[in-house]
Write a protein that holds these residues in place. Structure first.
Motif, PDB file in Angstrom:
ATOM      1  N   THR A   1      -3.893   2.935   5.599  1.00 32.48           N
ATOM      2  CA  THR A   1      -3.473   2.954   4.196  1.00 32.48           C
ATOM      3  C   THR A   1      -2.995   1.605   3.680  1.00 32.48           C
ATOM      4  O   THR A   1      -3.003   1.371   2.478  1.00 32.48           O
ATOM      5  CB  THR A   1      -2.378   4.010   3.960  1.00 32.48           C
ATOM      6  OG1 THR A   1      -1.282   3.741   4.842  1.00 32.48           O
ATOM      7  CG2 THR A   1      -2.913   5.414   4.214  1.00 32.48           C
TER       8      THR A   1
ATOM      9  N   LYS B   1      -7.162  15.534  -5.132  1.00 35.37           N
ATOM     10  CA  LYS B   1      -6.343  14.375  -5.512  1.00 35.37           C
ATOM     11  C   LYS B   1      -5.079  14.311  -4.658  1.00 35.37           C
ATOM     12  O   LYS B   1      -4.699  13.244  -4.175  1.00 35.37           O
ATOM     13  CB  LYS B   1      -5.994  14.420  -6.991  1.00 35.37           C
ATOM     14  CG  LYS B   1      -5.243  13.180  -7.462  1.00 35.37           C
ATOM     15  CD  LYS B   1      -5.319  13.019  -8.950  1.00 35.37           C
ATOM     16  CE  LYS B   1      -4.627  11.790  -9.482  1.00 35.37           C
ATOM     17  NZ  LYS B   1      -4.859  10.559  -8.784  1.00 35.37           N
TER      18      LYS B   1
ATOM     19  N   ASP C   1      -4.211  11.297  -2.239  1.00 39.14           N
ATOM     20  CA  ASP C   1      -2.958  10.575  -2.495  1.00 39.14           C
ATOM     21  C   ASP C   1      -2.103  10.526  -1.232  1.00 39.14           C
ATOM     22  O   ASP C   1      -1.518   9.493  -0.905  1.00 39.14           O
ATOM     23  CB  ASP C   1      -2.160  11.220  -3.630  1.00 39.14           C
ATOM     24  CG  ASP C   1      -2.714  10.908  -5.015  1.00 39.14           C
ATOM     25  OD1 ASP C   1      -3.570   9.997  -5.144  1.00 39.14           O
ATOM     26  OD2 ASP C   1      -2.286  11.584  -5.971  1.00 39.14           O
ATOM     27  N   GLN C   2      -2.036  11.654  -0.516  1.00 37.66           N
ATOM     28  CA  GLN C   2      -1.245  11.692   0.717  1.00 37.66           C
ATOM     29  C   GLN C   2      -1.825  10.759   1.774  1.00 37.66           C
ATOM     30  O   GLN C   2      -1.098  10.278   2.639  1.00 37.66           O
ATOM     31  CB  GLN C   2      -1.170  13.124   1.267  1.00 37.66           C
ATOM     32  CG  GLN C   2      -0.297  14.028   0.432  1.00 37.66           C
ATOM     33  CD  GLN C   2      -0.324  15.468   0.899  1.00 37.66           C
ATOM     34  OE1 GLN C   2      -1.274  15.929   1.532  1.00 37.66           O
ATOM     35  NE2 GLN C   2       0.731  16.205   0.582  1.00 37.66           N
TER      36      GLN C   2
ATOM     37  N   ARG D   1      -4.870   7.003  -0.662  1.00 35.62           N
ATOM     38  CA  ARG D   1      -6.061   6.646  -1.431  1.00 35.62           C
ATOM     39  C   ARG D   1      -5.924   7.237  -2.823  1.00 35.62           C
ATOM     40  O   ARG D   1      -5.990   8.449  -3.002  1.00 35.62           O
ATOM     41  CB  ARG D   1      -7.330   7.188  -0.755  1.00 35.62           C
ATOM     42  CG  ARG D   1      -7.538   6.657   0.621  1.00 35.62           C
ATOM     43  CD  ARG D   1      -7.794   5.180   0.554  1.00 35.62           C
ATOM     44  NE  ARG D   1      -8.023   4.644   1.887  1.00 35.62           N
ATOM     45  CZ  ARG D   1      -7.894   3.374   2.182  1.00 35.62           C
ATOM     46  NH1 ARG D   1      -7.544   2.522   1.271  1.00 35.62           N
ATOM     47  NH2 ARG D   1      -8.117   2.957   3.396  1.00 35.62           N
ATOM     48  N   HIS D   2      -5.707   6.364  -3.789  1.00 34.55           N
ATOM     49  CA  HIS D   2      -5.442   6.826  -5.149  1.00 34.55           C
ATOM     50  C   HIS D   2      -6.686   6.638  -6.010  1.00 34.55           C
ATOM     51  O   HIS D   2      -7.207   5.534  -6.127  1.00 34.55           O
ATOM     52  CB  HIS D   2      -4.240   6.080  -5.719  1.00 34.55           C
ATOM     53  CG  HIS D   2      -3.040   6.194  -4.818  1.00 34.55           C
ATOM     54  ND1 HIS D   2      -2.336   7.364  -4.673  1.00 34.55           N
ATOM     55  CD2 HIS D   2      -2.462   5.302  -3.988  1.00 34.55           C
ATOM     56  CE1 HIS D   2      -1.362   7.181  -3.800  1.00 34.55           C
ATOM     57  NE2 HIS D   2      -1.418   5.945  -3.363  1.00 34.55           N
TER      58      HIS D   2
ATOM     59  N   SER E   1      -8.662   7.855  -9.776  1.00 31.55           N
ATOM     60  CA  SER E   1      -8.450   8.401 -11.120  1.00 31.55           C
ATOM     61  C   SER E   1      -9.008   9.819 -11.164  1.00 31.55           C
ATOM     62  O   SER E   1      -9.811  10.210 -10.312  1.00 31.55           O
ATOM     63  CB  SER E   1      -9.165   7.535 -12.159  1.00 31.55           C
ATOM     64  OG  SER E   1     -10.577   7.678 -12.033  1.00 31.55           O
ATOM     65  N   ASN E   2      -8.590  10.560 -12.170  1.00 33.36           N
ATOM     66  CA  ASN E   2      -9.121  11.918 -12.340  1.00 33.36           C
ATOM     67  C   ASN E   2     -10.640  11.882 -12.500  1.00 33.36           C
ATOM     68  O   ASN E   2     -11.342  12.748 -11.986  1.00 33.36           O
ATOM     69  CB  ASN E   2      -8.463  12.607 -13.532  1.00 33.36           C
ATOM     70  CG  ASN E   2      -7.027  12.978 -13.234  1.00 33.36           C
ATOM     71  OD1 ASN E   2      -6.628  13.092 -12.071  1.00 33.36           O
ATOM     72  ND2 ASN E   2      -6.240  13.149 -14.277  1.00 33.36           N
TER      73      ASN E   2
END
Length: 155
Positions: free
Chosen positions: A27, A112, A116-117, A120-121, A123-124
């Protein structure tokens, strides 16, 4: 540690796929995985192990015992498991872990959260594009059948 027994037998697509999986765990993009990153990734994937079990797993993978797992170590350990065929029961179990609200679908918000956890972010819009690649019936969700088809195709 290049030229490992297992990684030497993998084709370029398989190596690329393993690299993508490794990158989900890495990450901080350091090129290696810490025990904290391994713990975070396993938690995000719904794998509940004690801290001692995670440390034992980490130690088994960290062949050179430098406190970090490099890509070559990761690939050497996971290649056989990663590229094996999965049974329908295993696919169903994996799906259940990803289907947080237990409605029989993996929806955008669930995907998502998982990503996120893993650090790795997206967008929608990116999440919806990922789902669209798997979503055969166009309902904006991933069903067990669509998930199974993806897993079976890729394994």
């Amino acid at each position: 540690m290049s030229g490992n027994k297992k990684t030497g037998k993998l084709n370029s697509n398989q190596l690329q796929e393993l690299r993508q999986a490794f990158d989900l765990f890495d990450t901080d993009s350091s090129g290696s995985i810490s025990v904290t990153e391994l713990q975070r990734a396993l938690h995000a994937l719904g794998v509940s192990l004690s801290e001692q079990e995670i440390r034992q797993m980490f130690s088994a993978i960290d062949v050179d015992k430098n406190g970090r797992i490099e890509f070559e170590e990761f690939a050497e350990i996971v290649a056989d498991t990663y590229f094996r065929k999965f049974s329908r029961a295993e696919i169903l179990e994996a799906f259940r872990k990803l289907d947080h609200n237990h409605d029989g679908f993996i929806e955008a918000d669930e995907l998502k959260i998982i990503l996120d956890q893993l650090g790795r972010h997206f967008s929608n819009e990116e999440i919806h594009r990922m789902i669209a690649q798997v979503d055969r019936d166009g309902n904006g969700k991933i069903s067990i059948e669509e998930f199974a088809a993806l897993i079976e195709r890729d394994s």
